[in-house]
Design an enzyme around this catalytic site. Structure first.
Site, PDB file in Angstrom:
ATOM      1  N   LYS A 138       1.674  37.619  -1.739  1.00  0.00           N
ATOM      2  CA  LYS A 138       0.974  37.769  -3.019  1.00  0.00           C
ATOM      3  C   LYS A 138       1.245  36.546  -3.912  1.00  0.00           C
ATOM      4  O   LYS A 138       0.353  36.067  -4.610  1.00  0.00           O
ATOM      5  CB  LYS A 138       1.401  39.051  -3.741  1.00  0.00           C
ATOM      6  CG  LYS A 138       0.948  40.345  -3.084  1.00  0.00           C
ATOM      7  CD  LYS A 138      -0.553  40.540  -3.014  1.00  0.00           C
ATOM      8  CE  LYS A 138      -1.218  40.760  -4.349  1.00  0.00           C
ATOM      9  NZ  LYS A 138      -2.661  41.093  -4.189  1.00  0.00           N
ATOM     10  N   TYR A 149       5.613  40.737   1.788  1.00  0.00           N
ATOM     11  CA  TYR A 149       4.517  41.202   0.909  1.00  0.00           C
ATOM     12  C   TYR A 149       4.475  40.365  -0.363  1.00  0.00           C
ATOM     13  O   TYR A 149       3.448  39.755  -0.694  1.00  0.00           O
ATOM     14  CB  TYR A 149       4.694  42.698   0.561  1.00  0.00           C
ATOM     15  CG  TYR A 149       3.837  43.133  -0.613  1.00  0.00           C
ATOM     16  CD1 TYR A 149       2.448  43.115  -0.523  1.00  0.00           C
ATOM     17  CD2 TYR A 149       4.414  43.547  -1.825  1.00  0.00           C
ATOM     18  CE1 TYR A 149       1.647  43.498  -1.612  1.00  0.00           C
ATOM     19  CE2 TYR A 149       3.632  43.931  -2.905  1.00  0.00           C
ATOM     20  CZ  TYR A 149       2.250  43.896  -2.796  1.00  0.00           C
ATOM     21  OH  TYR A 149       1.472  44.267  -3.870  1.00  0.00           O
ATOM     22  N   THR A 179       0.884  41.457  -8.263  1.00  0.00           N
ATOM     23  CA  THR A 179       2.008  42.367  -8.476  1.00  0.00           C
ATOM     24  C   THR A 179       3.163  41.682  -9.206  1.00  0.00           C
ATOM     25  O   THR A 179       3.350  40.466  -9.082  1.00  0.00           O
ATOM     26  CB  THR A 179       2.517  42.874  -7.105  1.00  0.00           C
ATOM     27  OG1 THR A 179       3.768  43.520  -7.278  1.00  0.00           O
ATOM     28  CG2 THR A 179       2.715  41.732  -6.113  1.00  0.00           C
ATOM     29  N   ASP A 180       3.954  42.481  -9.921  1.00  0.00           N
ATOM     30  CA  ASP A 180       5.151  41.925 -10.575  1.00  0.00           C
ATOM     31  C   ASP A 180       6.236  41.571  -9.554  1.00  0.00           C
ATOM     32  O   ASP A 180       7.205  40.886  -9.878  1.00  0.00           O
ATOM     33  CB  ASP A 180       5.696  42.895 -11.634  1.00  0.00           C
ATOM     34  CG  ASP A 180       5.995  44.290 -11.099  1.00  0.00           C
ATOM     35  OD1 ASP A 180       5.890  44.506  -9.878  1.00  0.00           O
ATOM     36  OD2 ASP A 180       6.338  45.172 -11.918  1.00  0.00           O
ATOM     37  N   GLU A 181       6.054  42.009  -8.298  1.00  0.00           N
ATOM     38  CA  GLU A 181       7.085  41.749  -7.284  1.00  0.00           C
ATOM     39  C   GLU A 181       7.201  40.264  -6.946  1.00  0.00           C
ATOM     40  O   GLU A 181       8.189  39.840  -6.342  1.00  0.00           O
ATOM     41  CB  GLU A 181       6.808  42.572  -6.020  1.00  0.00           C
ATOM     42  CG  GLU A 181       6.851  44.066  -6.321  1.00  0.00           C
ATOM     43  CD  GLU A 181       6.716  44.958  -5.094  1.00  0.00           C
ATOM     44  OE1 GLU A 181       7.149  44.543  -4.009  1.00  0.00           O
ATOM     45  OE2 GLU A 181       6.176  46.069  -5.233  1.00  0.00           O
TER      46      GLU A 181
HETATM   47  N1  LIG Z   1      -0.254  49.997  -5.602  1.00  0.00           N
HETATM   48  C1  LIG Z   1       0.491  49.390  -6.520  1.00  0.00           C
HETATM   49  O1  LIG Z   1       1.393  50.003  -7.098  1.00  0.00           O
HETATM   50  C2  LIG Z   1       0.227  47.940  -6.902  1.00  0.00           C
HETATM   51  C3  LIG Z   1       0.953  47.372  -7.948  1.00  0.00           C
HETATM   52  C4  LIG Z   1       0.679  46.053  -8.328  1.00  0.00           C
HETATM   53  C5  LIG Z   1      -0.318  45.345  -7.672  1.00  0.00           C
HETATM   54  N2  LIG Z   1      -0.989  45.903  -6.642  1.00  0.00           N
HETATM   55  C6  LIG Z   1      -2.057  45.111  -5.986  1.00  0.00           C
HETATM   56  O2  LIG Z   1      -3.281  45.800  -6.225  1.00  0.00           O
HETATM   57  C7  LIG Z   1      -4.171  45.619  -5.121  1.00  0.00           C
HETATM   58  C8  LIG Z   1      -4.635  46.959  -4.620  1.00  0.00           C
HETATM   59  O3  LIG Z   1      -3.498  47.741  -4.236  1.00  0.00           O
HETATM   60  P1  LIG Z   1      -3.686  49.200  -3.613  1.00  0.00           P
HETATM   61  O4  LIG Z   1      -2.422  49.938  -3.849  1.00  0.00           O
HETATM   62  O5  LIG Z   1      -4.955  49.783  -4.057  1.00  0.00           O
HETATM   63  O6  LIG Z   1      -3.783  48.831  -2.057  1.00  0.00           O
HETATM   64  P2  LIG Z   1      -4.300  49.717  -0.849  1.00  0.00           P
HETATM   65  O7  LIG Z   1      -3.452  49.326   0.311  1.00  0.00           O
HETATM   66  O8  LIG Z   1      -4.379  51.155  -1.247  1.00  0.00           O
HETATM   67  O9  LIG Z   1      -5.797  49.217  -0.616  1.00  0.00           O
HETATM   68  C9  LIG Z   1      -6.102  47.973  -0.079  1.00  0.00           C
HETATM   69  C10 LIG Z   1      -7.583  47.963   0.300  1.00  0.00           C
HETATM   70  O10 LIG Z   1      -7.889  46.657   0.796  1.00  0.00           O
HETATM   71  C11 LIG Z   1      -8.640  46.794   1.998  1.00  0.00           C
HETATM   72  N3  LIG Z   1      -8.383  45.605   2.833  1.00  0.00           N
HETATM   73  C12 LIG Z   1      -7.222  45.254   3.445  1.00  0.00           C
HETATM   74  N4  LIG Z   1      -7.392  44.119   4.142  1.00  0.00           N
HETATM   75  C13 LIG Z   1      -8.674  43.730   3.942  1.00  0.00           C
HETATM   76  C14 LIG Z   1      -9.451  42.624   4.390  1.00  0.00           C
HETATM   77  N5  LIG Z   1      -8.924  41.691   5.186  1.00  0.00           N
HETATM   78  N6  LIG Z   1     -10.739  42.529   3.993  1.00  0.00           N
HETATM   79  C15 LIG Z   1     -11.287  43.476   3.181  1.00  0.00           C
HETATM   80  N7  LIG Z   1     -10.615  44.546   2.748  1.00  0.00           N
HETATM   81  C16 LIG Z   1      -9.320  44.675   3.124  1.00  0.00           C
HETATM   82  C17 LIG Z   1      -8.127  48.071   2.633  1.00  0.00           C
HETATM   83  O11 LIG Z   1      -9.042  48.612   3.576  1.00  0.00           O
HETATM   84  C18 LIG Z   1      -7.922  48.959   1.405  1.00  0.00           C
HETATM   85  O12 LIG Z   1      -9.105  49.641   1.094  1.00  0.00           O
HETATM   86  C19 LIG Z   1      -3.389  44.802  -4.095  1.00  0.00           C
HETATM   87  O13 LIG Z   1      -3.776  43.464  -4.201  1.00  0.00           O
HETATM   88  C20 LIG Z   1      -1.936  44.980  -4.482  1.00  0.00           C
HETATM   89  O14 LIG Z   1      -1.166  43.858  -4.111  1.00  0.00           O
HETATM   90  C21 LIG Z   1      -0.760  47.190  -6.235  1.00  0.00           C
END
Ligand SMILES: NC(=O)c1ccc[n+]([C@@H]2O[C@H](COP(=O)([O-])OP(=O)(O)OC[C@H]3O[C@@H](n4cnc5c(N)ncnc54)[C@H](O)[C@@H]3O)[C@@H](O)[C@H]2O)c1
Length: 334
Positions: free
Chosen positions: A153, A149, A123-125
Site C-alpha cells: 500500500k 500488505y 491505510t494508516d498501516e
Molecule cells: N478494511 C479496512 O479496515 C481498511 C482500512 C484502511 C484502508 N483500507 C483500504 O480500503 C480498500 C478497500 O478495502 P476493503 O476492506 O473493502 O477490501 P476487500 O478485500 O473487502 O475488497 C477488495 C476488493 O477488491 C477486489 N480486487 C482485488 N484484486 C483486484 C484486482 N486485481 N482487480 C480488480 N479488483 C480487485 C476484490 O474482488 C474485492 O472486491 C483497500 O485499498 C484497503 O487497503 C481498508
C-alpha cells in the site's frame, strides 16, 4: 458525473457505492472488480437493473480492461486491493502485483483518459506502529510499513503522489483507520469474531488483546471520501481518524452483545509483524468539515445484530473458504 469505482464488490467499495448512489441519484457508477475471494456480488444485489450502475468483471492489472472501463469517466475512486494482512504474510507477491502494479496501470490509464480526479484509498498501516504514548500519525509522518500488505500500500501511495508531481494527475489520497460495518468479509477481525461466536466457536485473540486500533464506521469513511472529492486540495493526503479501542475491549463488547462470557476467548500468539497501535490525527479532514456520525459502541451492537440476521450472506463465504496457513493464522489481530 460518472465515477469508476475499483474493488466495488469488496467491503468498503460496496458500502461506498450504496452511499454514493443514494446521495447522488443523478450520477453514474461503473464498478470494476476482479471478484477475488473478497468480492461479493451479493453485497450489491439490490442494484441489479439500476440504470446508473454498471458492473465490469476485470483485473486492474489488465491495461486493456482498465482503458475500456475508463471511457467517459470523470472521477476514479480506487479501492481495489489485496487487503488482508495475514494473507500478505502467506502470499506477498499477489499483494505487490495488485496493490502496486494494479495502481500503476490505473494511474497510467487515468492520465490518458484525462480524468478530473483520482482518489486513492489507502491505510494508516503505511506509517508503521505507535507506542501507547506516541502522538498519532499525521500526513508528514515518515512511512515505515512493516508487513507485505502495508509495504505494498505504501508503494501504491508513492506512485499516486509521483503521478501528481511528475504529470500533474489530479489526485488525492486518504489513509484510513480500521473500518467496521455491514458486508465485511468474515475473515476480518470484527466479523470473524462475531461469526465464530454465532457458530458456537471460540475467538482467537492475539497476545492479551492489548493491541490498539482506531475504528471507523464504513459509512463515515464513505462520507469522508465524498468530502475529499468535493472540497479536498489536489495532491493532498488526508488521514481519517476513528475511535481508539484495545482489541480485548472490542472482543468483550461483542461477547457482551451476544450475552456470552470471557471463556469464549482463546488467547493465541501474535502474528509476524503485528503492529501494536495505530492512531491518526484527522485535523486536515476536520478542516474540510468532517465529523464522525457513528458512535463505535452503539454501531458495533448494530453490526453484531446485522451478522445475526444475515447468515445467508456470510455462511456460504465462511464455509467455502480454505483456512489460511496455520503457521500464520495463529489468530486475528486486526
Ligand atoms: N478494511 C479496512 O479496515 C481498511 C482500512 C484502511 C484502508 N483500507 C483500504 O480500503 C480498500 C478497500 O478495502 P476493503 O476492506 O473493502 O477490501 P476487500 O478485500 O473487502 O475488497 C477488495 C476488493 O477488491 C477486489 N480486487 C482485488 N484484486 C483486484 C484486482 N486485481 N482487480 C480488480 N479488483 C480487485 C476484490 O474482488 C474485492 O472486491 C483497500 O485499498 C484497503 O487497503 C481498508
Amino acid at each position: 458525473m460518472k465515477l469508476l469505482v475499483t474493488g466495488g464488490a469488496g467491503f468498503i467499495g460496496s458500502n461506498f457505492i450504496h452511499y454514493w448512489l443514494k446521495n447522488h441519484p443523478d450520477d453514474k457508477i461503473v464498478n470494476l472488480d476482479k471478484l477475488t475471494y473478497a468480492g461479493h456480488m451479493e453485497s450489491l444485489k439490490n442494484l441489479e437493473g439500476n440504470p446508473n450502475y454498471q458492473f465490469i468483471k476485470g483485473d486492474i492489472c489488465d491495461e486493456e480492461v482498465v482503458k475500456k472501463a475508463m471511457q467517459g469517466i470523470d472521477i476514479i475512486v480506487h479501492f481495489a486491493a489485496e487487503s488482508h494482512v495475514d494473507r500478505s504474510v502467506v502470499d506477498p507477491l499477489i499483494f505487490v502485483k495488485t496493490n502496486v502494479l494494479g495502481t500503476a496501470v490505473l494511474l497510467n490509464a487515468a492520465l490518458g483518459a484525462k480524468v478530473k480526479k483520482f482518489h486513492h484509498v489507502s491505510t494508516d498501516e503505511v506509517y508503521g506502529d505507535l507506542d501507547v504514548n506516541d502522538p498519532p500519525f499525521n500526513p508528514d509522518t515518515p512511512y515505515d510499513p512493516r508487513t507485505p500488505y502495508s509495504a505494498s500500500k505504501a508503494g501504491s501511495d508513492h506512485l499516486v503522489r509521483a503521478y501528481f508531481k511528475t504529470y500533474g494527475l489530479p489526485i488525492t489520497i486518504s489513509n484510513c483507520a480500521n473500518n467496521y460495518g455491514f458486508y465485511q468479509d468474515p475473515e476480518k477481525l470484527i466479523p470473524r469474531f462475531i461469526t465464530n461466536l454465532l457458530d458456537g466457536e471460540k475467538v482467537p485473540l492475539m497476545g492479551k488483546g492489548e493491541n490498539i486500533r482506531e475504528w471507523l464506521h464504513v459509512l463515515d469513511h464513505a462520507r469522508a471520501i465524498e468530502l475529499i472529492l468535493e472540497k479536498g486540495t489536489l495532491g493532498e493526503t488526508y488521514l481519517i481518524q476513528g475511535e481508539e479501542r484495545g482489541n480485548l475491549e472490542v472482543t468483550m463488547k461483542i461477547l457482551d452483545v451476544l450475552g456470552l462470557g470471557e471463556d469464549r476467548i482463546e488467547y493465541v500468539e501474535h502474528r509476524l509483524g503485528h503492529d501494536f497501535r495505530y492512531a491518526n490525527n484527522g485535523s486536515e479532514l476536520e478542516a474540510l468539515g468532517f465529523k464522525r456520525t457513528y458512535n463505535f459502541d452503539e454501531s458495533l451492537e448494530e453490526v453484531v445484530r446485522w451478522y445475526q440476521e444475515n447468515k445467508d450472506w456470510w455462511k456460504p463465504l465462511k464455509k467455502g473458504r480454505p483456512v489460511l496457513d496455520r503457521e500464520v493464522q495463529k489468530g486475528y489481530g486486526g
